[in-house]
Design an enzyme around this catalytic site. Structure first.
Site, PDB file in Angstrom:
ATOM      1  N   ASP A 228      -9.374   6.731  -2.002  1.00 43.28           N
ATOM      2  CA  ASP A 228      -9.181   7.935  -1.207  1.00 43.28           C
ATOM      3  C   ASP A 228      -9.934   9.131  -1.808  1.00 43.28           C
ATOM      4  O   ASP A 228      -9.928   9.320  -3.026  1.00 43.28           O
ATOM      5  CB  ASP A 228      -7.667   8.222  -1.196  1.00 43.28           C
ATOM      6  N   GLU A 289     -13.694   6.020   0.630  1.00 43.90           N
ATOM      7  CA  GLU A 289     -13.635   7.085   1.624  1.00 43.90           C
ATOM      8  C   GLU A 289     -14.728   8.074   1.245  1.00 43.90           C
ATOM      9  O   GLU A 289     -14.495   9.052   0.536  1.00 43.90           O
ATOM     10  CB  GLU A 289     -12.272   7.793   1.639  1.00 43.90           C
TER      11      GLU A 289
END
Ligand code: BGC
Length: 565
Positions: A228, A289
């Site tokens: 993330d 990401e």
């Protein structure tokens, strides 16, 4: 003969001398497992509710594994299911070694892992490595005193001027990225919501502890992580201001900044290389990401020697928000030639659904099939988002009091947040689309009576059956698996066409991105693709079984996929 013997000796060596976890399996063409896999992102709160509390959970996911296997999914990435106060629906983790009670228990996770195995479905988790929840005990310790051993695990600074944040950096969720904490009279840094303080990755203890988290989950059977927000893992070590661009304000009323000092700092690549080593030791994969604004930035995430993120997602592709053959062509060309393995995605829990972004209100089902035909026939790995395969559309909140996403709460009305793309999966025609008998945490889209798994399963022309056929083709057709990407008719402003060629065999893809029927001559010979004719493999409109590649007629927003003969 001698070569065969040597080969056997080598295989025996690999099998016995290198521990099983360290063997990075590759197929006959040299591909590790994830390169030909189809990934499927699950937002656990919205997928399937097994205990009828209106919230999806892990046993719910387990109960749907047969569906995923029927669809042709090879790996699932589950958005955060760790204990969390849920200010950002799980992206604020208070304990990396457990499961949030909303979603079940560690035993439920073990069961999910155990049930996935015989179905050949790998399970990936979301690794929120850049920041934690402020309820995490690490942060609680860090904030308790300036002398605490974990003080330096987070980013603390003094005020620049009395009662002024240390610099001008702003949070993605609006306002200053610094929050004052009276316990120790210093400010802590949070790129996202204030209860999500950023970790200080320059502290080796942080790296060690976070890497141990991944090891612990690998040992439990997890096949990798989606990393993330990697771009904001490091900030400028001198904490210099970001330059402000113009006088405009963003949706939160903040000045627009050029984020050169709070993003993409070079140190993050060292961390990614070391994290990749740990993943490789476990035959695991890292999805990134990786928001980037140009191909050079994306290339950096693969690493100079392809030794960083295995699968940096290409969000430049994902956010081409119009059906523009020229834009897609350019982006595919870039990524396909980047030197890394391309990773395509068209929507996720942060991006409005495909159905909304490209739909014209009239041909939406056709357009859903068109987009699927595009990203699922390219060379690379595809990451689907739950519900995309049944044509789910955004169901955005209508009133500020209904908003659940902190981004929408803070940005309303200009920024309504991401609830719309996170609504419950639509399973059947029953109440709440079969997601839960109880009122779900987010409202189900009204269209669910027609757009749901059960109904679409029995309709051969549904979006769902189209996806299923595409996935099956992707797994079995050699040209789709291995073929190189060859752009065709590069000047065509309305139709995106390409070939995927392998050992004299080509799959041809023709995607009409306009609202009128188009006749296409693929000019195959000009690109060195030889064919006497072509047969249809899959098409979103009625097409003859055999077509002439110099004269293919494609309906408005139609997709045709064929094979050379
Ligand atoms: C996640 C978002 C989340 C953000 C901050 C992201 O990158 O994908 O859903 O809001 O991190 O927590």
């Amino acid at each position: 003969m001698r070569n065969q013997k040597l080969g056997l000796v080598f295989l025996l060596f690999v099998a016995f001398a290198i521990p099983a976890w360290a063997q990075t399996a590759v197929d006959g063409e040299g591909h590790p497992w994830w390169q030909h896999a189809v990934f499927y992102e699950i937002y656990p709160r919205s997928f399937a509710d097994s205990n009828h509390d209106g919230i999806g959970d892990l046993p719910g996911i387990t109960s749907k594994l047969d569906y995923l296997s029927w669809l042709g999914v090879d790996a699932i990435w589950i958005a955060p299911m760790f204990p969390s106060p849920h200010v950002d629906w799980g992206y604020d983790i208070s304990d990396y070694y457990s499961v949030d009670p909303d979603y079940g228990t560690l035993r439920d996770m073990d069961e999910l892992l155990a049930q996935s195995k015989p179905r050949n479905i790998r399970v990936l988790l979301d690794f929120v490595m850049t920041y934690t929840s402020d309820q995490n005990k690490w942060f609680q310790e860090s904030k308790s005193s300036r002398a605490n051993p974990k003080r330096d695990w987070y980013i603390w600074r003094d005020a620049r001027d009395p009662q002024q944040p240390p610099n001008n950096w702003t949070s993605l969720f609006g306002g200053s990225a610094w929050k004052y904490d009276s316990t120790t009279s210093q400010w802590f840094y949070h790129y996202f919501y204030p209860p999500q303080p950023n970790l200080n990755w320059r502290n080796p203890e942080v790296e060690k502890n976070m890497f141990d988290v991944t090891r612990w989950w690998y040992k439990r059977g997890v096949a990798g992580f989606r990393l993330d927000a990697v771009d904001v893992m490091f900030v400028d070590s001198q904490f210099r201001d970001n330059p402000v661009v113009g006088t405009e304000r963003n949706a939160f009323g903040d000045p627009v900044e050029r984020e050169i000092n709070d993003k993409n700092q070079p140190e993050l690549h060292g961390v990614l290389q070391r994290l990749r080593k740990v993943a490789d030791e476990h035959n695991a994969v890292l999805i990134g990401e990786t928001w980037t604004s140009d191909i050079e930035q994306l290339k950096k995430y693969y690493g100079e020697h392809n030794d960083e993120v295995n699968m940096p997602m290409d969000f430049m592709f994902a956010t081409i928000n119009k059906l523009s053959p020229a834009d897609f062509r350019k982006q595919i060309e870039w990524v396909d030639n980047s030197g890394g393995w391309p990773v395509y995605v068209v929507s996720n829990h942060d991006i409005r659904r495909v159905y909304d972004r490209y739909g014209d209100g009239k041909h939406d089902d056709q357009i859903a099939k068109l987009m699927a035909s595009l990203y699922l026939t390219l060379r690379g790995t595809a990451v689907m988002y739950y519900g995309e395969e049944i044509g789910m559309e955004n169901n955005d909140p209508k009133r500020p009091e209904d908003v659940k996403d902190s981004m929408g709460k803070l940005g309303w009305p200009k920024e309504k947040g991401r609830d719309g793309e996170r609504t419950p999966m639509q399973w059947n025609t029953q109440a709440n689309a079969g997601f839960s008998p109880t009122t779900p945490w987010l409202p189900v889209d009204d269209r669910y009576k027609n757009y749901n798994v059960e109904t679409e399963k029995s309709d051969p022309n549904s979006i769902l059956n189209y996806y299923r056929q595409l996935l099956s083709m992707r797994h079995t057709n050699q040209a789709l698996l291995e073929g190189k990407y060859i752009a065709l008719n590069e000047d065509d402003p309305s139709v995106l066409s390409y070939a995927r060629s392998y050992k004299g065999q080509s799959v041809l893809v023709v995607l009409n991105m306009s609202g009128v029927t188009r006749k296409v001559n693929l000019n195959l010979e000009s690109k060195g693709v030889h064919a006497k004719g072509a047969k249809t493999l899959l098409s979103s409109f009625t097409t003859p079984g055999r077509v002439d590649p110099s004269e293919i007629s494609v309906e408005p927003f139609g997709a045709w996929i064929g094979e050379t003969e």
